[in-house]
Write an enzyme that holds these catalytic residues in place. Structure first.
Site, PDB file in Angstrom:
ATOM      1  N   GLU A 112       0.765  -1.049   0.232  1.00 37.31           N
ATOM      2  CA  GLU A 112      -0.036   0.146   0.324  1.00 37.31           C
ATOM      3  C   GLU A 112       0.783   1.403   0.060  1.00 37.31           C
ATOM      4  OE1 GLU A 112      -4.099  -0.953   1.920  1.00 37.31           O
ATOM      5  OE2 GLU A 112      -2.267  -0.906   3.555  1.00 37.31           O
ATOM      6  N   CYS A 125       3.763   8.574   1.098  1.00 38.45           N
ATOM      7  CA  CYS A 125       4.250   7.069   1.928  1.00 38.45           C
ATOM      8  C   CYS A 125       4.436   5.867   0.806  1.00 38.45           C
ATOM      9  CB  CYS A 125       3.310   7.144   3.295  1.00 38.45           C
ATOM     10  SG  CYS A 125       3.166   5.983   4.854  1.00 38.45           S
ATOM     11  N   CYS A 132       6.675  -6.952   6.751  1.00 40.28           N
ATOM     12  CA  CYS A 132       7.857  -6.393   7.316  1.00 40.28           C
ATOM     13  C   CYS A 132       8.395  -7.437   7.686  1.00 40.28           C
ATOM     14  CB  CYS A 132       7.851  -4.918   8.476  1.00 40.28           C
ATOM     15  SG  CYS A 132       9.139  -4.671   9.002  1.00 40.28           S
ATOM     16  N   CYS A 136       7.258  -5.622  14.752  1.00 46.93           N
ATOM     17  CA  CYS A 136       6.940  -4.703  16.136  1.00 46.93           C
ATOM     18  C   CYS A 136       5.126  -4.697  16.619  1.00 46.93           C
ATOM     19  CB  CYS A 136       6.694  -2.819  15.966  1.00 46.93           C
ATOM     20  SG  CYS A 136       8.355  -2.708  15.581  1.00 46.93           S
ATOM     21  N   CYS A 139       1.605  -2.388  15.317  1.00 43.60           N
ATOM     22  CA  CYS A 139       2.252  -2.406  14.111  1.00 43.60           C
ATOM     23  C   CYS A 139       1.559  -3.142  13.484  1.00 43.60           C
ATOM     24  CB  CYS A 139       3.335  -1.804  13.784  1.00 43.60           C
ATOM     25  SG  CYS A 139       3.322  -1.520  11.622  1.00 43.60           S
ATOM     26  N   CYS A 367      -0.056   5.797  10.040  1.00 52.41           N
ATOM     27  CA  CYS A 367       0.905   5.421  10.343  1.00 52.41           C
ATOM     28  C   CYS A 367       0.444   3.996  11.607  1.00 52.41           C
ATOM     29  CB  CYS A 367       1.919   6.144  11.199  1.00 52.41           C
ATOM     30  SG  CYS A 367       3.486   5.832  12.216  1.00 52.41           S
TER      31      CYS A 367
END
Length: 376
Positions: A112, A125, A132, A136, A139, A367
């Site tokens: 995205e 962004c 990933c 974390c 997230c 975010c």
């Protein structure tokens, strides 16, 4: 602190056996473009013409490249500008000034990007990985794991699409110019270093070698891959470095940002300071404000002390980010009064501090929310 939603391992390398994306103009240096022209049986200036269309005119449709010979136009463009990003859907928020696009890559991987228009700038962004590997727990992207790295061209193509959307008036407010790029989409940019640096070089090179953007308007974020941070400081490209810290003490950061078990708060902050020292560029410290987890007043004091221990010569700025909700998360954003006190204490320590203007949270475009999910 609550247990992590998933206890995922840190992953630095993409799974073996992944096929590479098609070769694209944005993967090639000027010298490599000349070599490709020879393999196509075309003069070098033909490739330069295509590059000028792509970088200067933001054009990818061969029908609009009328300076190329009609008999070979489609073949040349197919070889140099293969389709890398196939749009699945685009969602809008903030009265049309925020656009989140879900892309399907050549192998079915999903990523995205988010385009945001402000009064004084337009920022995209971009993602640098599908998924990933940094794990974390707060997230959405990190909890999905790493699928693969993206190529330099796949990264650049997100920027070209955003620049075209702005130039063609697809974003509310009329035609405009894309001015800023932030590597804060899906993925850990420093874990895909070669492609990210290649993409940045294409962004800053003048046309027809690149998009001619200012390096100072490009932000590369990291959770703290210290060796790559130090390598970036020696690249000679004055991008802004953003360190996603999220806690000033190792005990908490080990849980919030698992990479901290490899490189500590001290090591990460010192590498950030070294980047500022070498480049004379102010570093941004990203800090997600999580209710009753990392937003205590004493942690604000500790963060201020950690940063000011390197001097108050304007090397750093703290960017507080109200935690954005993700599916299944027990955590939520800090109370407004705690956020205000956190800001007050940092400023009292002499640390410039702002609170990020959250955009696109209602379309899961803010975010920490990008998960490339909910397919149609």
């Amino acid at each position: 602190m609550s247990e992590s939603p998933k206890n995922l391992p840190l992953v630095f390398e993409q799974p073996r056996g992944r096929k590479k994306p098609p070769r694209h103009l944005a993967d090639l240096s000027a010298e490599e473009r000349t070599a490709v022209a020879e393999t196509l049986g075309e003069p070098a200036f033909r490739v330069k013409q295509v590059a000028n269309h792509y970088y200067a005119r933001l054009e990818r449709d061969p029908a609009n490249m009328t300076d190329l010979p009609a008999t070979s136009r489609d073949r040349i463009v197919a070889e140099l500008l293969p389709t890398l990003l196939n749009p699945v859907r685009t969602l809008e928020a903030d009265k049309g000034t925020t656009r989140k696009t879900l892309w399907r890559l050549f192998d079915g991987a999903l990523v995205e990007s988010v385009l945001m228009r402000y009064a004084d700038r337009a920022t995209i962004c971009v993602s640098s990985q599908a998924g990933c590997g940094m794990a974390c727990p707060f997230c959405a992207t990190g909890q999905g794991g790493l699928e693969r790295n993206m190529s330099a061209a796949e990264i650049v193509d997100q920027v070209v699409d955003g620049a075209h959307a702005m130039a063609s008036g697809k974003v509310a407010g009329g035609p405009g110019r894309l001015s800023n790029v932030v590597f804060m989409g899906m993925g850990e940019p420093m874990a895909n270093y070669k492609a990210v640096i290649g993409a940045v070089r294409r962004m800053v090179a003048p046309a027809p070698d690149g998009l001619g953007m200012s390096a100072r308007n490009i932000t590369v974020s990291t959770v703290g891959l210290v060796p790559r941070m130090r390598q970036l400081a020696d690249e000679g490209i004055p991008v802004t470095l953003a360190l996603s810290l999220h806690a000033p003490d190792d005990e908490l950061r080990n849980e919030l940002v698992p990479i901290n078990t490899r490189w500590s708060v001290h090591e990460a902050v010192e590498a950030a300071w070294d980047y500022a020292r070498k480049t004379k560029r102010r570093v941004s410290i990203e800090y997600a404000m999580i209710k009753d987890i990392n937003d205590q007043a004493w942690r604000a004091d500790l963060l201020g002390d950690v940063l000011q221990s390197y001097g108050d010569w304007g090397w750093v700025h703290v960017n507080l980010i109200p935690l954005n909700p993700t599916p299944g998360s027990k955590w939520t954003a800090s109370r407004p009064e705690d956020e205000r006190e956190f800001v007050r204490r940092l400023i009292a320590k002499g640390v410039p501090t702002t609170v990020r203007d959250t955009r696109g949270s209602d379309i899961d475009g803010a975010c920490g929310q990008l998960a490339a999910a909910d397919l149609v």
